[in-house]
Design a protein around this motif. Structure first.
Motif, PDB file in Angstrom:
ATOM      1  N   HIS A 199       0.879  -1.298  -0.098  1.00  0.00           N
ATOM      2  CA  HIS A 199      -0.066  -0.016   0.115  1.00  0.00           C
ATOM      3  C   HIS A 199       0.930   1.337  -0.037  1.00  0.00           C
ATOM      4  O   HIS A 199       1.677   1.417   0.664  1.00  0.00           O
ATOM      5  CB  HIS A 199      -0.894   0.007   1.387  1.00  0.00           C
ATOM      6  N   LEU A 200       0.571   2.183  -1.028  1.00  0.00           N
ATOM      7  CA  LEU A 200       1.493   3.344  -1.030  1.00  0.00           C
ATOM      8  C   LEU A 200       1.488   4.163   0.302  1.00  0.00           C
ATOM      9  O   LEU A 200       2.624   4.469   0.881  1.00  0.00           O
ATOM     10  CB  LEU A 200       0.901   4.280  -2.305  1.00  0.00           C
TER      11      LEU A 200
ATOM     12  N   GLY B  35       3.377   7.597   4.380  1.00  0.00           N
ATOM     13  CA  GLY B  35       3.322   8.191   5.243  1.00  0.00           C
ATOM     14  C   GLY B  35       4.334   8.324   6.218  1.00  0.00           C
ATOM     15  O   GLY B  35       4.979   9.315   6.640  1.00  0.00           O
ATOM     16  N   PRO B  36       4.957   7.110   6.633  1.00  0.00           N
ATOM     17  CA  PRO B  36       6.077   7.256   7.443  1.00  0.00           C
ATOM     18  C   PRO B  36       7.382   7.859   6.838  1.00  0.00           C
ATOM     19  O   PRO B  36       8.091   8.391   7.301  1.00  0.00           O
ATOM     20  CB  PRO B  36       6.389   5.667   7.719  1.00  0.00           C
ATOM     21  N   ALA B  37       7.356   7.523   5.454  1.00  0.00           N
ATOM     22  CA  ALA B  37       8.490   8.158   4.705  1.00  0.00           C
ATOM     23  C   ALA B  37       8.497   9.594   4.535  1.00  0.00           C
ATOM     24  O   ALA B  37       9.649  10.463   4.977  1.00  0.00           O
ATOM     25  CB  ALA B  37       8.670   7.702   3.347  1.00  0.00           C
TER      26      ALA B  37
ATOM     27  N   ILE C 290      -2.682   1.339   7.293  1.00  0.00           N
ATOM     28  CA  ILE C 290      -2.659   2.416   6.276  1.00  0.00           C
ATOM     29  C   ILE C 290      -2.089   3.778   7.152  1.00  0.00           C
ATOM     30  O   ILE C 290      -0.948   3.653   7.424  1.00  0.00           O
ATOM     31  CB  ILE C 290      -3.960   2.822   5.553  1.00  0.00           C
ATOM     32  N   ALA C 291      -2.808   4.699   7.609  1.00  0.00           N
ATOM     33  CA  ALA C 291      -2.583   5.814   8.102  1.00  0.00           C
ATOM     34  C   ALA C 291      -2.119   5.830   9.515  1.00  0.00           C
ATOM     35  O   ALA C 291      -1.279   6.801   9.944  1.00  0.00           O
ATOM     36  CB  ALA C 291      -3.602   6.995   8.330  1.00  0.00           C
ATOM     37  N   SER C 292      -2.011   4.605  10.082  1.00  0.00           N
ATOM     38  CA  SER C 292      -1.550   4.578  11.488  1.00  0.00           C
ATOM     39  C   SER C 292       0.145   4.602  11.562  1.00  0.00           C
ATOM     40  O   SER C 292       0.815   4.845  12.471  1.00  0.00           O
ATOM     41  CB  SER C 292      -2.048   3.162  12.298  1.00  0.00           C
TER      42      SER C 292
END
Length: 304
Positions: A13-14, A19-21, A160-162
């Motif tokens: 998943h992108l 997000g973390p990157a 995902i966003a977590s």
């Protein structure tokens, strides 16, 4: 310089990756040096969203200060077979054994499980996968419905966003809450959520029903939860009698409209307290006249 190695699986998943990157890239922009590296078992890595990525196949030299992150991949269930080779999993084990930190987002927890890194540790994953993760790795203690868990330099996050929350937590641990807040602000992220926060807010947890009238009532409460909302006004807004609204709302959500509003107030107040507000200030901000009701709600079991 801290190295952050993202281990990429086919079909990832992108947002699990991006997000973390972005968090570590933004921290680097503020002078806290991070170098991100993307490795995979093949150079071309397809993603779940259709765009292809290019990764390195050779791992960099790692130190105990470095971090390895395994983003998740699209799957309605955890894969039956291994996504990574035994050699790759052994790299995860060796890095952790040398004092390094490993982390996962969503289904990436399966890779840590296959590597044996979840044995005897608390962990989590996406709410749709957590039961299967617990069955597959019975020596792990899967914590349901939380954003992320940290246990012995092994961090696992929900879906995902977590991954953004997990990365902001790592930045806060290394550089302080102010730096994490600064990164969150530049990313236009509402806040750095705590690991123990639930994966779905009250605005989402009680929306899995098919009643249009109740959804309309929830829309009104969501927008005005801090205001006085007499049942008579709410019923008029959605075109139902007070009795019918209460019955339909309870049937659909298991809560009365007032209890739903209190849940929203409590959730927002807990966020404010977590950011340093006093209970009294948080109570006033979310619409309580004083802190007594907020204290009573906070003392109730979470399932109530």
């Amino acid at each position: 310089m801290t190295g952050v190695v993202f281990l990429l699986a086919p079909g990832l998943h992108l947002l699990d990756l991006a997000g973390p990157a972005q968090v570590f890239s933004s921290a680097d922009d503020f002078g806290h040096r991070y170098e991100t590296v993307y490795v995979a078992e093949q150079e071309d890595v397809p993603t779940a969203q259709g765009i292809g990525l290019r990764a390195e196949t050779a791992w960099p030299e790692l130190t105990a200060d470095d971090l390895v992150v395994v983003p998740g991949w699209r799957s309605p269930a955890l894969p039956r077979g291994p996504v990574f080779s035994r050699a790759t999993l052994e790299r995860l084990v060796a890095h952790h054994a040398a004092g390094g930190t490993v982390a996962s987002v969503c289904s990436g927890a399966d890779a840590l499980g296959r590597a044996g890194l979840l044995d005897g540790r608390r962990c989590t994953t996406h709410h749709e996968l957590q039961d299967e993760l617990a069955r597959r790795y019975p020596r792990a203690a899967v914590v349901p419905d939380v954003l992320f868990v940290e246990d012995g330099r092994v961090l696992t996050s929900a879906g995902i966003a977590s991954g953004i929350d997990l990365a902001l937590h790592l930045v806060a641990v290394r550089h302080g809450a102010f730096v994490a807040a600064r990164v969150a602000r530049t990313m236009v992220v509402h806040t750095r959520r705590n690991g123990g926060d639930q994966q779905a807010s009250a605005m989402l947890r009680y929306r899995g029903h098919l009643s249009d009238a109740v959804h309309r009532a929830q829309d009104v409460i969501d927008a005005r939860f801090a205001d006085p909302l007499p049942l008579s006004r709410l019923a008029a807004d959605v075109g139902l009698s007070e009795r019918t609204l209460t019955r339909r709302f309870s049937d659909a959500t298991g809560l009365t409209p007032l209890r739903y509003q209190q849940q929203l107030r409590l959730e927002h107040a807990e966020h404010l307290v977590g950011q340093g507000a006093t209970v009294e200030a948080a109570a006033r901000a979310v619409g309580f006249q004083d802190a007594r009701m907020l204290r009573r709600l906070r003392a109730r079991p979470t399932s109530s």
